[in-house]
Design a protein around this motif. Structure first.
Motif, PDB file in Angstrom:
ATOM      1  N   VAL A  39      42.074  40.735  36.978  1.00  0.00           N
ATOM      2  CA  VAL A  39      42.797  40.258  38.153  1.00  0.00           C
ATOM      3  C   VAL A  39      42.045  40.793  39.367  1.00  0.00           C
ATOM      4  O   VAL A  39      41.807  41.996  39.468  1.00  0.00           O
ATOM      5  CB  VAL A  39      44.257  40.760  38.169  1.00  0.00           C
ATOM      6  N   HIS A  62      41.183  40.276  43.809  1.00  0.00           N
ATOM      7  CA  HIS A  62      41.504  39.697  45.121  1.00  0.00           C
ATOM      8  C   HIS A  62      40.186  39.394  45.829  1.00  0.00           C
ATOM      9  O   HIS A  62      39.327  40.273  45.956  1.00  0.00           O
ATOM     10  CB  HIS A  62      42.359  40.670  45.930  1.00  0.00           C
ATOM     11  N   THR A  84      35.736  32.725  46.845  1.00  0.00           N
ATOM     12  CA  THR A  84      36.348  32.588  45.517  1.00  0.00           C
ATOM     13  C   THR A  84      35.472  31.811  44.553  1.00  0.00           C
ATOM     14  O   THR A  84      35.236  32.246  43.415  1.00  0.00           O
ATOM     15  CB  THR A  84      37.739  31.945  45.628  1.00  0.00           C
ATOM     16  N   GLY A 127      45.839  39.631  52.020  1.00  0.00           N
ATOM     17  CA  GLY A 127      45.551  41.025  51.723  1.00  0.00           C
ATOM     18  C   GLY A 127      45.461  41.819  53.015  1.00  0.00           C
ATOM     19  O   GLY A 127      45.310  41.253  54.100  1.00  0.00           O
ATOM     20  N   GLU A 181      43.247  35.826  51.247  1.00  0.00           N
ATOM     21  CA  GLU A 181      42.541  36.065  49.995  1.00  0.00           C
ATOM     22  C   GLU A 181      43.165  35.231  48.877  1.00  0.00           C
ATOM     23  O   GLU A 181      44.292  34.752  49.004  1.00  0.00           O
ATOM     24  CB  GLU A 181      42.636  37.542  49.590  1.00  0.00           C
ATOM     25  N   ASP A 182      42.408  35.083  47.801  1.00  0.00           N
ATOM     26  CA  ASP A 182      42.922  34.494  46.574  1.00  0.00           C
ATOM     27  C   ASP A 182      43.063  35.599  45.547  1.00  0.00           C
ATOM     28  O   ASP A 182      42.222  36.505  45.467  1.00  0.00           O
ATOM     29  CB  ASP A 182      41.960  33.433  46.020  1.00  0.00           C
ATOM     30  N   ARG A 183      44.117  35.513  44.767  1.00  0.00           N
ATOM     31  CA  ARG A 183      44.270  36.366  43.584  1.00  0.00           C
ATOM     32  C   ARG A 183      43.815  35.510  42.414  1.00  0.00           C
ATOM     33  O   ARG A 183      44.404  34.460  42.145  1.00  0.00           O
ATOM     34  CB  ARG A 183      45.716  36.797  43.396  1.00  0.00           C
ATOM     35  N   GLU A 238      42.754  35.262  38.297  1.00  0.00           N
ATOM     36  CA  GLU A 238      42.923  35.888  36.991  1.00  0.00           C
ATOM     37  C   GLU A 238      42.081  35.121  35.981  1.00  0.00           C
ATOM     38  O   GLU A 238      42.126  33.895  35.941  1.00  0.00           O
ATOM     39  CB  GLU A 238      44.388  35.858  36.569  1.00  0.00           C
ATOM     40  N   SER A 259      38.983  44.888  45.237  1.00  0.00           N
ATOM     41  CA  SER A 259      40.286  45.227  44.668  1.00  0.00           C
ATOM     42  C   SER A 259      40.452  44.434  43.373  1.00  0.00           C
ATOM     43  O   SER A 259      40.503  43.205  43.396  1.00  0.00           O
ATOM     44  CB  SER A 259      41.391  44.860  45.665  1.00  0.00           C
ATOM     45  N   PHE A 260      40.516  45.155  42.235  1.00  0.00           N
ATOM     46  CA  PHE A 260      40.683  44.464  40.955  1.00  0.00           C
ATOM     47  C   PHE A 260      41.287  45.412  39.938  1.00  0.00           C
ATOM     48  O   PHE A 260      41.314  46.632  40.123  1.00  0.00           O
ATOM     49  CB  PHE A 260      39.340  43.935  40.433  1.00  0.00           C
TER      50      PHE A 260
END
Length: 111
Positions: free
Chosen positions: A13, A15, A21, A50, A73-75, A77, A102-103
């Motif tokens: 996961v 950000h 992205t 974020g 931001e995109d999250r 997965e 951030s992951f």
């Protein structure tokens, strides 16, 4: 007829600033992430906001040291075979534009 045991899949996961992205996902897919059975380039992506405050000797890609920054931001997965964790995390760090992305990596429970 018995099934061939599959390697456990883990989940990354991360950000990512929205403009990066596609490039980050491309790097993750090249490292072996996003494969589920007979499907490739699988990902779940949701938009969000974020925030962070760079401090000390940070060298932020976005923002200014000492100031609170908000970023679209995109999250994202993606799953990957557990044995590819090092390759996937290395690909993430090379492709991600942030100094400190951030992951987190989650281990799926065994069947």
């Amino acid at each position: 007829m018995s099934e061939v045991p599959r390697e456990p899949l883990d989940v990354l996961v991360v950000h990512i600033p929205q403009e990066s992205t596609r490039a980050v996902l491309t790097a993750l897919f090249a490292a072996g992430a996003g494969e589920v059975g007979e499907y490739r380039e699988c990902a779940f992506v949701i938009p969000g906001q974020g925030q962070f405050r760079p401090v000390g000797s940070a060298n932020p890609t976005i923002g200014t040291v000492g100031e609170l920054e908000h970023v679209r931001e995109d999250r994202a997965e993606v799953t990957f075979p557990r044995s590819r964790r090092g390759l996937v995390v290395s690909a993430l760090r090379r492709a991600h534009p942030y100094e400190e992305p951030s992951f987190h990596v989650l281990e799926n429970a065994a069947d």
